[in-house]
Design an enzyme around this catalytic site. Structure first.
Site, mmCIF file in Angstrom:
data_model
loop_
_atom_site.group_PDB
_atom_site.id
_atom_site.type_symbol
_atom_site.label_atom_id
_atom_site.label_comp_id
_atom_site.label_asym_id
_atom_site.label_seq_id
_atom_site.Cartn_x
_atom_site.Cartn_y
_atom_site.Cartn_z
ATOM 1 N N GLU A 6 -2.218 -6.937 7.626
ATOM 2 C CA GLU A 6 -0.711 -6.810 8.327
ATOM 3 C C GLU A 6 -0.657 -7.502 9.398
ATOM 4 O O GLU A 6 -1.649 -7.934 10.186
ATOM 5 C CB GLU A 6 -0.576 -5.454 8.224
ATOM 6 C CG GLU A 6 0.817 -4.957 8.926
ATOM 7 C CD GLU A 6 2.046 -5.337 8.353
ATOM 8 O OE1 GLU A 6 2.043 -6.512 8.071
ATOM 9 O OE2 GLU A 6 2.848 -4.615 7.790
ATOM 10 N N HIS A 62 0.890 -1.247 -0.072
ATOM 11 C CA HIS A 62 -0.030 -0.014 0.162
ATOM 12 C C HIS A 62 0.869 1.264 -0.159
ATOM 13 O O HIS A 62 2.024 1.163 0.257
ATOM 14 C CB HIS A 62 -1.159 -0.091 1.137
ATOM 15 C CG HIS A 62 -0.160 -0.076 2.508
ATOM 16 N ND1 HIS A 62 0.292 1.272 2.949
ATOM 17 C CD2 HIS A 62 -0.073 -0.721 3.625
ATOM 18 C CE1 HIS A 62 0.943 1.105 4.290
ATOM 19 N NE2 HIS A 62 0.792 -0.188 4.402
#
Length: 210
Positions: free
Chosen positions: A84, A13
């Site tokens: 994550e 990202h």
């Protein structure tokens, strides 16, 4: 003639406020900065012309926004295992601050109290890899720095703690694949951020009057 071997494209990202300050960003749903959005959009041109059998994305907003800005918002399927690392008690903290309390702490060896162990993240990566290897064709993933590093290590058959060897920048593109055949997994590209603009200035019309 040998058919081309499938490849797995990894897109981390774009930049957030916490990536700038070095704070561990696990499950906190923090947005991209303006710079991060700009560099997420630059992935669109880098990936133009590549055909993907599947596109998978982490459920966290910063990854979903990167997927959208890169032009895959309509095709990206959310996969929970792409989230994550859960940093638990260390969420939002910097490594330097944690090491004032635990001088020898190493994320890839010790994991996080109240969060995920290295083995737990490795197990998630293994589930993703099993899914990827069952797909015929190229796959694109939008995910996060530490998780993608573990994924790369496990793709190669390395222990999850070897992820420390694979540094990964925001909005960077990497490719996992094979050398001669499907029994020889390899990294074909890593941490390629040539499309990323180091300095970004907001358009004048967005800055307001000076």
């Amino acid at each position: 003639m040998q058919a081309s071997l499938p490849e797995v494209y990894l897109a981390r990202h774009g930049e957030t406020a916490w990536t700038l300050t070095g704070q561990h960003t696990g499950r906190t749903d923090i947005p991209l900065t303006a710079h991060g959005e700009h560099n997420a959009m630059s992935l669109r041109q880098r990936l133009n012309g590549v055909t993907f059998a599947k596109v998978f994305v982490s459920p966290l907003g910063r990854a979903r926004r990167t997927c959208e800005l890169a032009g895959f918002g309509d095709t990206g399927k959310i996969v929970a295992d792409l989230q994550e690392w859960d940093y638990g008690d260390y969420e939002g903290r910097r490594t330097a601050d944690i090491r004032r309390e635990r001088p020898d702490w190493d994320l890839f060896r010790d994991g996080c109290p109240g969060g995920e162990s290295v083995a737990a993240v490795g197990a998630r990566a293994d589930r993703v890899i099993a899914r990827l290897r069952a797909i015929d064709g190229n796959v694109l993933l939008f995910s996060h720095g530490h998780f993608l590093r573990v994924l790369a290590a496990r793709w190669l058959g390395l222990p999850a703690d070897k992820a420390r060897l694979f540094v990964l920048s925001t909005a960077a593109l990497s490719i996992l694949g094979y050398e001669h055949n499907l029994s020889e997994p390899a990294i074909r590209l890593w941490n390629d951020d040539r499309h990323v603009v180091e300095e970004y200035r907001e358009p004048v019309e967005k800055r307001g009057n000076l």
